[in-house]
Design a protein around this motif. Structure first.
Motif, PDB file in Angstrom:
ATOM      1  N   ILE A  51       0.824  -1.214   0.000  1.00  0.00           N
ATOM      2  CA  ILE A  51       0.000   0.000   0.000  1.00  0.00           C
ATOM      3  C   ILE A  51       0.864   1.272   0.000  1.00  0.00           C
ATOM      4  CG2 ILE A  51      -1.614   1.362   1.410  1.00  0.00           C
ATOM      5  CD1 ILE A  51      -3.091  -1.261   2.017  1.00  0.00           C
ATOM      6  N   PRO A  52       1.878   1.384   0.876  1.00  0.00           N
ATOM      7  CA  PRO A  52       2.726   2.581   0.816  1.00  0.00           C
ATOM      8  C   PRO A  52       3.439   2.742  -0.528  1.00  0.00           C
ATOM      9  CG  PRO A  52       3.036   1.460   2.905  1.00  0.00           C
ATOM     10  CD  PRO A  52       2.207   0.551   2.052  1.00  0.00           C
ATOM     11  N   ALA A  53       3.832   1.620  -1.155  1.00  0.00           N
ATOM     12  CA  ALA A  53       4.511   1.696  -2.453  1.00  0.00           C
ATOM     13  C   ALA A  53       3.567   2.216  -3.532  1.00  0.00           C
ATOM     14  CB  ALA A  53       5.068   0.339  -2.851  1.00  0.00           C
ATOM     15  N   VAL A  54       2.313   1.788  -3.493  1.00  0.00           N
ATOM     16  CA  VAL A  54       1.328   2.312  -4.450  1.00  0.00           C
ATOM     17  C   VAL A  54       1.133   3.807  -4.222  1.00  0.00           C
ATOM     18  CG1 VAL A  54      -1.071   2.225  -5.228  1.00  0.00           C
ATOM     19  CG2 VAL A  54       0.118   0.103  -4.665  1.00  0.00           C
ATOM     20  N   ASN A  55       0.948   4.177  -2.956  1.00  0.00           N
ATOM     21  CA  ASN A  55       0.719   5.592  -2.636  1.00  0.00           C
ATOM     22  C   ASN A  55       1.887   6.463  -3.095  1.00  0.00           C
ATOM     23  OD1 ASN A  55      -1.692   4.852  -1.450  1.00  0.00           O
ATOM     24  ND2 ASN A  55      -0.922   4.927   0.642  1.00  0.00           N
ATOM     25  N   ALA A  56       3.104   5.979  -2.866  1.00  0.00           N
ATOM     26  CA  ALA A  56       4.287   6.746  -3.253  1.00  0.00           C
ATOM     27  C   ALA A  56       4.364   6.906  -4.767  1.00  0.00           C
ATOM     28  CB  ALA A  56       5.545   6.071  -2.733  1.00  0.00           C
ATOM     29  N   ALA A  57       4.018   5.847  -5.495  1.00  0.00           N
ATOM     30  CA  ALA A  57       4.077   5.895  -6.954  1.00  0.00           C
ATOM     31  C   ALA A  57       3.044   6.854  -7.534  1.00  0.00           C
ATOM     32  CB  ALA A  57       3.861   4.501  -7.530  1.00  0.00           C
ATOM     33  N   LEU A  58       1.940   7.063  -6.814  1.00  0.00           N
ATOM     34  CA  LEU A  58       0.873   7.921  -7.331  1.00  0.00           C
ATOM     35  C   LEU A  58       1.034   9.390  -6.932  1.00  0.00           C
ATOM     36  CD1 LEU A  58      -2.273   5.627  -6.858  1.00  0.00           C
ATOM     37  CD2 LEU A  58      -0.980   6.093  -8.954  1.00  0.00           C
ATOM     38  N   GLU A  59       2.013   9.674  -6.076  1.00  0.00           N
ATOM     39  CA  GLU A  59       2.239  11.068  -5.697  1.00  0.00           C
ATOM     40  C   GLU A  59       2.594  11.890  -6.940  1.00  0.00           C
ATOM     41  OE1 GLU A  59       5.134  11.393  -2.627  1.00  0.00           O
ATOM     42  OE2 GLU A  59       3.936  10.288  -1.155  1.00  0.00           O
ATOM     43  N   GLY A  60       1.923  13.023  -7.077  1.00  0.00           N
ATOM     44  CA  GLY A  60       2.189  13.879  -8.223  1.00  0.00           C
ATOM     45  C   GLY A  60       1.416  13.515  -9.473  1.00  0.00           C
ATOM     46  N   THR A  61       0.600  12.455  -9.393  1.00  0.00           N
ATOM     47  CA  THR A  61      -0.233  12.080 -10.539  1.00  0.00           C
ATOM     48  C   THR A  61      -1.647  12.632 -10.336  1.00  0.00           C
ATOM     49  OG1 THR A  61      -1.118   9.990  -9.653  1.00  0.00           O
ATOM     50  CG2 THR A  61       1.080   9.930 -10.647  1.00  0.00           C
ATOM     51  N   ASP A  62      -2.520  12.282 -11.240  1.00  0.00           N
ATOM     52  CA  ASP A  62      -3.916  12.731 -11.126  1.00  0.00           C
ATOM     53  C   ASP A  62      -4.752  11.790 -10.275  1.00  0.00           C
ATOM     54  OD1 ASP A  62      -3.434  14.919 -12.779  1.00  0.00           O
ATOM     55  OD2 ASP A  62      -3.874  13.782 -14.599  1.00  0.00           O
ATOM     56  N   TYR A  63      -4.094  10.856  -9.579  1.00  0.00           N
ATOM     57  CA  TYR A  63      -4.847   9.847  -8.836  1.00  0.00           C
ATOM     58  C   TYR A  63      -4.263   9.648  -7.440  1.00  0.00           C
ATOM     59  CZ  TYR A  63      -6.590   8.794 -13.476  1.00  0.00           C
ATOM     60  OH  TYR A  63      -7.152   8.905 -14.723  1.00  0.00           O
ATOM     61  N   SER A  64      -5.134   9.326  -6.524  1.00  0.00           N
ATOM     62  CA  SER A  64      -4.745   8.890  -5.189  1.00  0.00           C
ATOM     63  C   SER A  64      -5.703   7.767  -4.786  1.00  0.00           C
ATOM     64  CB  SER A  64      -4.811  10.038  -4.176  1.00  0.00           C
ATOM     65  OG  SER A  64      -6.157  10.478  -4.033  1.00  0.00           O
ATOM     66  N   ILE A  65      -5.367   7.040  -3.745  1.00  0.00           N
ATOM     67  CA  ILE A  65      -6.212   5.914  -3.330  1.00  0.00           C
ATOM     68  C   ILE A  65      -6.572   6.042  -1.849  1.00  0.00           C
ATOM     69  CG2 ILE A  65      -6.276   3.408  -2.931  1.00  0.00           C
ATOM     70  CD1 ILE A  65      -4.721   3.007  -5.467  1.00  0.00           C
ATOM     71  N   GLY A 145     -11.938 -13.789 -13.707  1.00  0.00           N
ATOM     72  CA  GLY A 145     -12.164 -12.357 -13.622  1.00  0.00           C
ATOM     73  C   GLY A 145     -11.122 -11.607 -12.828  1.00  0.00           C
ATOM     74  N   LEU A 146      -9.893 -12.143 -12.770  1.00  0.00           N
ATOM     75  CA  LEU A 146      -8.834 -11.520 -11.989  1.00  0.00           C
ATOM     76  C   LEU A 146      -7.637 -11.166 -12.860  1.00  0.00           C
ATOM     77  CD1 LEU A 146     -10.580 -12.711  -9.660  1.00  0.00           C
ATOM     78  CD2 LEU A 146      -8.452 -13.261  -8.487  1.00  0.00           C
ATOM     79  N   GLU A 147      -6.918 -10.130 -12.444  1.00  0.00           N
ATOM     80  CA  GLU A 147      -5.640  -9.751 -13.040  1.00  0.00           C
ATOM     81  C   GLU A 147      -4.572  -9.956 -11.973  1.00  0.00           C
ATOM     82  OE1 GLU A 147      -2.812  -8.301 -15.807  1.00  0.00           O
ATOM     83  OE2 GLU A 147      -4.937  -8.801 -16.119  1.00  0.00           O
ATOM     84  N   TYR A 148      -3.617 -10.830 -12.280  1.00  0.00           N
ATOM     85  CA  TYR A 148      -2.553 -11.094 -11.311  1.00  0.00           C
ATOM     86  C   TYR A 148      -1.601  -9.916 -11.272  1.00  0.00           C
ATOM     87  CZ  TYR A 148       1.051 -13.636  -8.714  1.00  0.00           C
ATOM     88  OH  TYR A 148       1.959 -14.033  -7.770  1.00  0.00           O
ATOM     89  N   LEU A 149      -1.336  -9.399 -10.066  1.00  0.00           N
ATOM     90  CA  LEU A 149      -0.453  -8.251  -9.903  1.00  0.00           C
ATOM     91  C   LEU A 149       0.974  -8.662  -9.585  1.00  0.00           C
ATOM     92  CD1 LEU A 149      -2.769  -5.929  -7.745  1.00  0.00           C
ATOM     93  CD2 LEU A 149      -2.482  -5.923 -10.237  1.00  0.00           C
ATOM     94  N   GLY A 150       1.133  -9.750  -8.844  1.00  0.00           N
ATOM     95  CA  GLY A 150       2.452 -10.191  -8.398  1.00  0.00           C
ATOM     96  C   GLY A 150       2.450 -10.401  -6.901  1.00  0.00           C
ATOM     97  N   GLY A 151       3.613 -10.158  -6.282  1.00  0.00           N
ATOM     98  CA  GLY A 151       3.676 -10.316  -4.830  1.00  0.00           C
ATOM     99  C   GLY A 151       3.509 -11.754  -4.401  1.00  0.00           C
ATOM    100  N   GLY A 152       4.143 -12.671  -5.135  1.00  0.00           N
ATOM    101  CA  GLY A 152       3.994 -14.094  -4.837  1.00  0.00           C
ATOM    102  C   GLY A 152       4.252 -14.420  -3.372  1.00  0.00           C
ATOM    103  N   ASP A 266       4.069  -2.478  -9.995  1.00  0.00           N
ATOM    104  CA  ASP A 266       5.394  -2.169  -9.450  1.00  0.00           C
ATOM    105  C   ASP A 266       5.406  -2.376  -7.932  1.00  0.00           C
ATOM    106  OD1 ASP A 266       6.298  -1.549 -11.959  1.00  0.00           O
ATOM    107  OD2 ASP A 266       6.190   0.634 -11.688  1.00  0.00           O
ATOM    108  N   ALA A 267       4.326  -1.975  -7.273  1.00  0.00           N
ATOM    109  CA  ALA A 267       4.235  -2.143  -5.821  1.00  0.00           C
ATOM    110  C   ALA A 267       4.186  -3.618  -5.433  1.00  0.00           C
ATOM    111  CB  ALA A 267       3.005  -1.413  -5.283  1.00  0.00           C
ATOM    112  N   ALA A 268       3.536  -4.424  -6.253  1.00  0.00           N
ATOM    113  CA  ALA A 268       3.481  -5.863  -5.981  1.00  0.00           C
ATOM    114  C   ALA A 268       4.878  -6.471  -6.068  1.00  0.00           C
ATOM    115  CB  ALA A 268       2.530  -6.555  -6.953  1.00  0.00           C
ATOM    116  N   ARG A 269       5.678  -5.989  -7.025  1.00  0.00           N
ATOM    117  CA  ARG A 269       7.059  -6.479  -7.119  1.00  0.00           C
ATOM    118  C   ARG A 269       7.866  -6.062  -5.895  1.00  0.00           C
ATOM    119  NH1 ARG A 269       6.089  -6.101 -12.804  1.00  0.00           N
ATOM    120  NH2 ARG A 269       6.339  -3.835 -12.854  1.00  0.00           N
ATOM    121  N   ALA A 270       7.678  -4.819  -5.447  1.00  0.00           N
ATOM    122  CA  ALA A 270       8.369  -4.345  -4.248  1.00  0.00           C
ATOM    123  C   ALA A 270       7.940  -5.147  -3.027  1.00  0.00           C
ATOM    124  CB  ALA A 270       8.080  -2.859  -4.033  1.00  0.00           C
ATOM    125  N   ASP A 271       6.666  -5.468  -2.974  1.00  0.00           N
ATOM    126  CA  ASP A 271       6.129  -6.273  -1.881  1.00  0.00           C
ATOM    127  C   ASP A 271       6.800  -7.642  -1.840  1.00  0.00           C
ATOM    128  OD1 ASP A 271       3.439  -6.720  -0.026  1.00  0.00           O
ATOM    129  OD2 ASP A 271       4.004  -8.532  -1.121  1.00  0.00           O
TER     130      ASP A 271
END
Length: 355
Positions: A51-65, A145-152, A266-271
């Motif tokens: 979650i923090p990795a997603v938030n950090a990646a979205l800083e400065g974009t048009d989106y937040s979560i 109906g799923l998209e695999y993100l990663g984070g095995g 990208d956050a899933a890979r970091a995870d």
């Protein structure tokens, strides 16, 4: 002086525009679900790393979560995460493929191939790559109906924990041993009575005598206090496993801006990296702590391991053939996984795909 005031005014104006831009970012409401509670490492890292990795990646974009974290069965029990995400009750889930063997059958290949590798980093990282590159594995997620993100979710080398000492395979005769999902098959040929179970109930069921032991892993055994009720720990070398990962509702994911999609993957890979580093640092430490707290830890020799493995049916071949008969690529996935692990340096006790 006027130049300085002008520069200050310009800086304030730019800052105001940036703040307005951030304030005007579209806030996405995202629920993330896990059946296990945060005491388990993969859930902890969803909260502390993903979650923090997603938030950090979205800083400065048009989106937040705006996140809603639903763990420990608050929204879905263990094994129900896939359905919760598929039905849109949650946008993202820690999907336990281990406990959804019908819908994610090919993802369970590691649990039908014990004694291959005790290196959880290798197993989980290669399984993550196979989700991206193997068409049959990708199809299993998309069909649901799923998209695999990663984070095995890599699982460290499975152990046998019992209420009685195990000096030979004959000692298991007649004892009820719980194991997760398809790992029950590992008990075939030992004389033990295999029972399907999961981490959330092991402690009480051993304590009350429902089970005489469990097949489990050190990094969960200590937090679950299983050594208090099953103090005999036998390192059999069943091997590390892959138990699932982070997945998103595919319709929801496909509708996201590419920047958000990239942030999630990208956050899933970091995870995965943070989780595995945490796991690797904990396994021997946890075994030592359980020993300090009264557990007896023993490790079997290669002859014992060979005897156990050779006494089993070729559960991998049977599993693959069953999936082939259902129109799924069981044999192809089995070969892909075994070839991948051998190429990575694994030396399986049995080459399940070649028999």
């Amino acid at each position: 002086m006027q130049i300085r005031q002008g520069m200050l005014a310009a800086a304030l104006a730019l800052g105001g525009l940036a703040a307005a831009s951030q304030a005007g970012a579209e806030a996405l409401n995202v629920t993330i679900v896990a059946g296990h509670p945060p005491v388990f490492r993969w859930v902890k890292h969803a909260s502390q790393t993903f979650i923090p990795a997603v938030n950090a990646a979205l800083e400065g974009t048009d989106y937040s979560i705006e996140w809603s974290e639903q763990y420990g069965g608050s929204l879905a029990k263990v094994g129900d995460e896939l359905e919760a995400v598929e039905e849109g009750l949650a946008e993202i889930g820690l999907v336990s493929s281990l406990f959804d063997p019908a819908k994610l059958s090919v993802q369970n290949v590691t649990y039908f191939t014990p004694f291959v590798s005790s290196d959880s980093t290798a197993v989980s990282s290669w399984m993550d790559k196979l989700q991206e590159t193997n068409a049959d594995m990708k199809a299993a997620w998309h069909e649901n109906g799923l998209e695999y993100l990663g984070g095995g979710i890599g699982i460290d080398d499975y152990l046998l924990m019992t209420t009685f000492p195990v000096n030979s395979i004959a000692d298991l005769e007649g004892h009820k041993i719980a194991a997760p999902g398809p790992a029950v098959n590992w008990l075939e040929g030992t004389g033990a009575v295999g029972v399907s179970g999961n981490l959330t109930t092991y402690y009480n069921e051993i304590k009350t005598g429902v089970y005489d032991g469990v097949i489990v892993f050190a990094s969960a055994a200590l937090p679950g206090k299983l050594h208090e009720v099953a103090p005999y720990i036998t390192k059999v070398g069943f091997g590390a496993q892959y138990a699932g990962g982070l997945a998103a509702n595919k319709d929801w994911f496909d509708g996201l801006d590419p920047a958000v999609q990239a942030a999630l993957k990208d956050a899933a890979r970091a995870d995965a990296v943070a989780y595995q580093q945490d796991l690797d640092a904990s396994v021997e430490k946890f075994l030592g702590l359980m020993q300090q707290q009264g557990a007896t830890v023993t490790e079997v020799d290669e002859a014992f391991r060979q005897q156990w493995a050779s006494g089993m049916d070729n559960v991998a071949r049977l599993w693959a053939q069953r999936l082939d008969g259902e129109g799924k690529a069981g044999s192809a996935v089995l070969k892909a996984y075994m070839d991948t692990m051998r190429a990575a340096g694994a030396t399986p006790v049995r080459n399940w795909d070649q028999e």
